[in-house]
Design a protein around this motif. Sequence first.
Motif, short mmCIF file in Angstrom:
data_model
loop_
_atom_site.label_atom_id
_atom_site.label_comp_id
_atom_site.label_asym_id
_atom_site.label_seq_id
_atom_site.Cartn_x
_atom_site.Cartn_y
_atom_site.Cartn_z
N GLU A 249 -1.73 -4.23 -16.92
CA GLU A 249 -1.36 -5.45 -16.21
C GLU A 249 -2.02 -6.67 -16.84
O GLU A 249 -1.40 -7.74 -16.94
CB GLU A 249 -1.75 -5.34 -14.73
N GLU B 89 6.69 -3.50 -12.72
CA GLU B 89 7.82 -4.09 -12.01
C GLU B 89 8.56 -5.15 -12.82
O GLU B 89 9.57 -5.67 -12.36
CB GLU B 89 7.35 -4.70 -10.69
N CYS C 264 3.86 0.61 0.83
CA CYS C 264 2.65 -0.21 0.78
C CYS C 264 3.04 -1.68 0.91
O CYS C 264 3.86 -2.19 0.12
CB CYS C 264 1.91 0.02 -0.53
N CYS D 8 1.65 -4.06 -2.46
CA CYS D 8 2.37 -4.13 -3.75
C CYS D 8 3.86 -3.88 -3.61
O CYS D 8 4.63 -4.20 -4.53
CB CYS D 8 1.78 -3.12 -4.73
N TYR D 9 4.31 -3.29 -2.49
CA TYR D 9 5.71 -2.96 -2.26
C TYR D 9 6.29 -2.12 -3.39
O TYR D 9 7.49 -2.19 -3.68
CB TYR D 9 6.55 -4.24 -2.08
N SER E 248 -2.46 1.55 2.94
CA SER E 248 -1.84 0.95 1.75
C SER E 248 -1.69 2.08 0.75
O SER E 248 -2.01 3.23 1.06
CB SER E 248 -2.72 -0.18 1.18
N CYS F 116 -3.92 0.26 -4.63
CA CYS F 116 -4.26 -1.07 -4.09
C CYS F 116 -5.62 -1.06 -3.40
O CYS F 116 -6.43 -1.96 -3.62
CB CYS F 116 -3.18 -1.54 -3.12
#
Length: 467
Positions: A278, A349, A415, A418-419, A434, A438
Amino acid sequence: MAFLQFHLLSSLCNVLVLSPKYRLSLLSRWKQRGMYATCMWIVQLLLVLSKVDSVFIYIPEFYLEALVDCFHALRRIDPPFVPPAVFIKQGLASFVTFTVTHFNDPRISSADLRDLLLQSISVLVQYKDYLVAFERNEAAIHRMPKSLLSAFDNRSWIPVTNILLQLCKGSGFGSSKHRESSSVLFQGLLREACSHDEGLFSAFLNRLFNTLSWTMTEFSVSVREMQEKYQVTELQQRKCSVIFDLSCNLARVLEFCTSEIPQAFLSGSDMNLRRLTELIVFILNQITSAADAEFFDLSLRQHGQSLEKINRGMILAPLVGIILNLLDAGVGTEYRGQNDVVEVFASMECPATVHCGFQYLLKYNWAESLRGDASLTRLRLLEKFSNILRSRTESREVGMIGFSGGSEEDDDNQCCICYGCEAGARFEPCSHRSCFVCITRHLLNCQRCFFCNATVLEVVRVDENTT
């Protein structure tokens, strides 16, 4: 005995403190030699007194400041008043012992003074002859690696980064020409310190991630502000240049970690690897979208600076090195079948952003930036990795075709941080949930629940199939 030693120390230090002309201009040889002898006596006394807590904690801080100032004044005298070999063997050895022993000493209450000792180390290790003195010093060998890692905090991270960078110089992508000025010995000692003390290295790595993310954010914001106004002031330019240089240094230290301690990213939990990927994508996004190439150069390069000193390759090279280090380590049987670098990148993502960043790395003019460097041949591996990543990403997208949303129950299990994952971790005692990634990342910096601010005492993995 300790009282007499302390009294002698006070008398000697008063010579340094009350005689500024000695510290600023030592023209006579006999004065230079006398000041040199005084400094060495003071260092030896401090080393003795430091073994007695009841005495050492009461030594006035300005005594140490005067000692450090005078030592560096003597070091810079040209022509030297004693042969360099004598200065290094007799004078530098005891000074090195004192600095590496006490730059992280909690008995020294002044953070400024500890920073001064760190700055002294940072200056000395830039010179090959002085670096050799550190390599031959028992205190430096046994104390400095762990002390540097633990001293990397919100205040002292800049000098610590500079020291680590100097010790590890030449081991990264595109930096082979600096290999002679690095220290293979301390690289090995740092590797051992990180491998044998996982808690220390984990805390250091967390602070390194956070600091690099912060510096790149500050850099991006500063460049964007100048771009919006299309006005580059000298102060803004200097600020951008400093932040960019610090970011490059931090990235080089992170590159060294992936080279020497790949198990921290490829073994066990994939949290470190995910944070690393990331961060790579974040930096690539900031660099490629912050400004056009012309404005980027204008933001950083001060009058008279050459393109070789300031260019995007300075921050891009360690990113390439990080990826190649992980790929090289993943080929070995030791880490085969563990955390998959390609899969972690492919599961992000923002596949379009990831692909765009890698294309920018491949199309960058490395031949101009790294003229004749042996690392250039390794770019083929990066191109191969990019192709595999693109293929893996496309396969994941094909697998998602036809999948439209989910049931309300699925949404409840998602979650809400972060979905992107199921909420498979429950916090005790508040029972909020969660995903495990995360909450694990959050607990590195804060021990309280996202939602209710209760103290998290335990994180329990929840298997939805059994509840």
